[in-house]
Design an enzyme around this catalytic site. Structure first.
Site, short mmCIF file in Angstrom:
data_model
loop_
_atom_site.label_atom_id
_atom_site.label_comp_id
_atom_site.label_asym_id
_atom_site.label_seq_id
_atom_site.Cartn_x
_atom_site.Cartn_y
_atom_site.Cartn_z
N HIS A 27 1.15 -1.15 0.08
CA HIS A 27 0.17 -0.10 0.10
C HIS A 27 0.93 1.12 -0.16
O HIS A 27 0.39 2.36 0.04
CB HIS A 27 -0.83 0.08 1.26
N THR A 55 3.50 -4.34 -4.80
CA THR A 55 2.60 -4.67 -5.75
C THR A 55 3.06 -3.83 -7.14
O THR A 55 3.41 -2.81 -6.91
CB THR A 55 1.32 -4.48 -5.30
N LYS A 58 -2.30 -1.25 -7.87
CA LYS A 58 -2.44 0.17 -7.12
C LYS A 58 -1.65 1.04 -7.61
O LYS A 58 -2.03 1.80 -8.62
CB LYS A 58 -2.11 -0.07 -5.38
N THR A 87 3.61 -21.15 -11.17
CA THR A 87 3.26 -19.81 -11.54
C THR A 87 4.18 -19.58 -13.05
O THR A 87 5.08 -20.05 -13.11
CB THR A 87 3.52 -18.72 -10.84
#
Length: 158
Positions: A27, A55, A58, A87
């Site tokens: 964040h 990340t 965002k 993945t």
């Protein structure tokens, strides 16, 4: 100003006791620090943290995420973490978009300044609305007869 734990003090304490440090910056990346590196960058502690998670969504407007740290540690996570076992890599277009966003936010402070300005303005408005509602409630409460007022406060305390 965002309040956050003193990451430098935590990192120094962890080093003293040979403990690993991990910081979840999902964040914060893109929004804090002089180049958008997050709270640890803002506090000058990024070099002391063993693992930083972030990340590409965002603030960067893409998808995916990352961990940053010592090469041996990252290799161990890549090799043994069940979430990474099957993945696939992000598509090249997403990688290019994320790279462009990161490069832009590393050199531009305008977005961070606007974010801080808008967050402060929103907090001030919320505080004002809450104060107004409290005043309205107090005015209504003041106009109640004494018997009702005592009933009202006894219900709240129960």
């Amino acid at each position: 100003m965002v309040t956050s734990p003193p990451s430098t003090a935590f990192a120094i304490f962890a080093q003293r006791y040979e403990a690993m440090t991990y910081c979840d910056e999902v964040h914060a990346v893109g929004l804090y620090g002089p180049r958008g590196g997050g709270i640890t960058e803002r506090e000058g502690a990024a070099h002391r943290v063993d693992v930083i998670e972030g990340t590409l969504a965002k603030a960067f407007g893409c998808l995916g995420g990352y961990i940053a740290g010592d090469a041996a540690l990252i290799d161990a996570v890549r090799s043994y973490a069940p979430g990474f076992m099957f993945t696939t890599a992000l598509p090249p277009a997403i990688c290019a978009a994320a790279t462009a966003a990161i490069c832009h936010l590393k050199s531009s402070n305008w977005e961070r300044e606007q974010h801080q300005y808008r967050a402060a303005r929103t907090k001030a408005r919320v505080k004002l609305v809450c104060a107004k509602k409290e005043i309205e409630r107090d005015l209504k409460f003041r106009d109640l007869p004494d018997q009702c007022r005592s009933l009202h406060t006894s219900k709240k305390s129960a």
